[in-house]
Design an enzyme around this catalytic site. Structure first.
Site, short mmCIF file in Angstrom:
data_model
loop_
_atom_site.label_atom_id
_atom_site.label_comp_id
_atom_site.label_asym_id
_atom_site.label_seq_id
_atom_site.Cartn_x
_atom_site.Cartn_y
_atom_site.Cartn_z
N GLU A 26 0.96 -1.20 0.19
CA GLU A 26 -0.06 0.00 0.14
C GLU A 26 0.83 1.25 -0.11
O GLU A 26 0.40 2.19 -0.49
CB GLU A 26 -0.89 0.05 0.96
CG GLU A 26 -2.16 0.89 1.02
CD GLU A 26 -3.36 0.91 2.05
OE1 GLU A 26 -3.01 1.21 3.23
OE2 GLU A 26 -4.47 0.58 1.82
N HIS A 84 5.89 -27.03 2.84
CA HIS A 84 5.03 -27.94 2.72
C HIS A 84 4.09 -27.41 1.56
O HIS A 84 2.87 -28.15 1.38
CB HIS A 84 4.33 -28.89 3.90
CG HIS A 84 5.28 -29.26 4.72
ND1 HIS A 84 5.83 -30.54 4.47
CD2 HIS A 84 5.72 -28.75 5.83
CE1 HIS A 84 6.93 -30.58 5.50
NE2 HIS A 84 6.84 -29.51 6.24
N LYS A 97 -14.00 1.92 -3.58
CA LYS A 97 -15.12 2.00 -2.30
C LYS A 97 -16.38 2.93 -3.17
O LYS A 97 -17.42 2.43 -2.79
CB LYS A 97 -14.44 3.17 -1.41
CG LYS A 97 -13.44 2.46 -0.61
CD LYS A 97 -12.71 3.36 0.43
CE LYS A 97 -11.51 2.79 1.15
NZ LYS A 97 -10.67 3.67 1.86
#
Ligand SMILES: O=P(O)(O)OC[C@H]1O[C@](O)(CO)[C@@H](O)[C@@H]1O
Length: 528
Positions: free
Chosen positions: A339, A370, A490
């Protein structure tokens, strides 16, 4: 250097560790498995000087308004300056404000820990739910996990939970397990306008209303604390003034865990431990401010990152903590770095023609072994890695099994960075192996070795990455303290609410969005 293998560098200079490892207080950084030479170091120094890194550093630390698109400074370092020190902003010493704020926070923490803060039925609070997202969630969430061993002086542990996602699944599941009488919600939001947080907060208050039958006045007073830079909005929501903790617009969301946003941490580990974390961060700030280029940990971490990204063409970065308590560190650093530095427009408003922030991801190292280490060892991508581990753990217990588990974890940490660097050249008969069993190595890594994971060393660690992120932003000539790239989403979500709620027909949408909208409506009708 693109064609030089780390195994050659180690053959040429077996003492690379002595040359390229450096220490500050409780952290040691080993850069010897990076593809660098003394010449690289000197070229990087020239680059840093050309980009005026020292000037930018002073501007950051002295409170210049270097977040130009929002016309304000970025003063997270002031949040950890010690009592009695000074940082003047418009002639006013903001360290005094910070200390007053810490005192208010301390008062709240004491009232909760001592059982004076009671819920609507008179029972003391024993459970905290932090509602926030992004910078108002990831820092405290990570820290509470990282410092989970730290006990309160009383020996008690408060239950601290975190709710962030807007879809309601976290809060719904959590509320099913909690007692309304003894649960307190912290509403954490710098802006106090974030819909994710406000919708979870409303769900929490409705749950309390239904369970208690108490008035909103009582519930707001006894079950909610607000933490924000927007006091009027907290008041509008119903939080009484003495339950409001403020911070300042010069604290960026992703740099805010040192402020009152850190309240859940202080509740979990106690105020004095919280201050040890601040002291660790401050020690790193001072090191960043004063240490020379060659031994400056955040500067080296940042510049070697630039070397990998812009000169060796490595665009993926894995964060690999070898300690389960650091399991949320990768998510935290994803926000901090991506960000901040995920930008393509320079401070002069021009599209840049070089790479900036790489793709960062990570996982607790032994688990990732793994899962995605296959790609690190044999995939087609070059990846730089940060291995992070405490040297000591469980040493103060007499639990030999856990001590053995820690030793095993360190063995894995060292083994992986060794193979990633040197490939199968570490084996004797490596060349006779079939090609699918070969390890080419030459994946550069840094190892961050902590003496042990304490509030102090943890504060140092996070401050290290904050300053690393800043150093890179200077070289890339971008503003790391704004985040305009998250705004359109937004707005667009708000616009899409109308067609989703069938208030408009969505005819103006693109074909894909319209198709999905119609399908959702059709599926919802079937369910109804
Ligand atoms: O603390 P707030 O204002 O609720 O914002 C939460 C997060 O949302 C963002 O603004 C991104 O949308 C982050 O920068 C911030 O940390």
């Amino acid at each position: 250097m693109r064609h030089v293998h780390l195994k050659e560098l180690f053959q040429q200079d077996p003492n690379r560790f002595q040359t390229y490892s450096m220490r500050n207080e409780q952290l040691l950084l080993d850069f010897s498995k990076q593809r660098i030479t003394p010449e690289t170091q000197s070229l990087l120094k020239t680059l840093a000087d050309t980009c005026q890194l020292d000037t930018w550093k002073s501007r950051l630390l002295s409170g210049d308004a270097i977040n130009t698109s929002e016309n304000r400074p970025a003063l997270h370092t002031a949040l950890r300056q010690p009592q009695g020190s000074e940082l003047l902003l418009d002639g006013h010493n903001i360290v005094d404000d910070v200390q007053a704020n810490l005192a208010h926070m301390s008062d709240i923490v004491n009232r909760i820990h001592s059982g004076q803060w009671r819920g609507y039925s008179g029972l003391p609070i024993d459970t905290i739910v932090n509602i926030g997202v992004g910078g108002s969630d990831l820092g405290p969430y990570m820290s509470c996990r990282a410092l989970s061993d730290a006990q309160l002086a009383s020996g008690k542990k408060l239950n601290v939970h975190f709710v962030s996602s807007m879809d309601g699944s976290q809060i719904a599941d959590l509320l099913d397990t909690l007692l309304p009488t003894s649960t307190l919600f912290i509403l954490s939001s710098k802006s106090f306008t974030t819909i994710d947080t406000l919708s979870n907060a409303n769900t929490a208050r409705e749950w309390l209303r239904n369970a208690s039958g108490a008035s909103d006045d009582i519930l707001n007073r006894r079950h909610f604390i607000g933490v924000s830079a927007n006091a009027p909005k907290m008041t509008e929501w119903g939080i009484p003034e003495n339950s409001q903790l403020n911070f300042w617009d010069w604290t960026g969301g992703r740099y805010s865990m040192w402020s009152a946003i850190g309240l859940p941490i202080a509740l979990r580990i106690g105020m004095s431990r919280f201050k040890e974390m601040l002291a660790g961060a401050h020690a790193m700030d001072e090191h960043f401010r004063t240490a020379p280029f060659e031994s400056n940990l955040p500067t080296q971490l940042g510049m070697i990152g630039v070397w990998n990204i812009n000169f060796l063409d490595i665009h993926a970065h894995a964060i690999l903590p070898y300690d389960g308590r650091l399991s949320h560190l990768p998510a935290y650093l994803e926000q901090l770095e991506m960000e901040s530095d995920g930008k393509s427009v320079s401070r002069q408003g021009k599209e840049v023609d070089y790479r900036t922030c790489p793709i960062i991801w990570g996982e607790v190292g032994p688990n990732a072994q793994h899962a995605f280490y296959q790609l690190l060892h044999q995939g087609t991508e070059s990846v730089m890695c940060d291995f992070i581990a405490p040297a000591r753990r469980y040493h103060d217990t007499d639990n030999a099994d856990l001590q053995q588990q820690h030793t095993l974890t360190l063995a894995n940490c060292l083994a992986q960075s060794r193979i990633l660097a040197l490939g199968d050249s570490v084996l004797e008969d490596n060349e006779s192996a079939p090609v699918h069993m070969r390890y080419r190595g030459n994946q550069p890594s840094t190892t961050v070795l902590m003496d042990e994971l304490t509030p102090f060393s943890f504060g140092q660690l996070i401050s290290l990455y904050e300053h690393k992120t800043f150093v890179q932003s200077v070289i890339w000539d971008i503003n790391p303290f704004d985040q305009w790239g998250v705004e359109l989403g937004k707005k667009m979500a708000t616009n899409l609410l109308k067609p989703l709620m069938k208030e408009t027909d969505g005819a103006d949408l693109d074909g894909s969005s319209k198709g999905l909208l119609d399908t959702i409506h059709a599926l919802q009708e079937v369910n109804a």
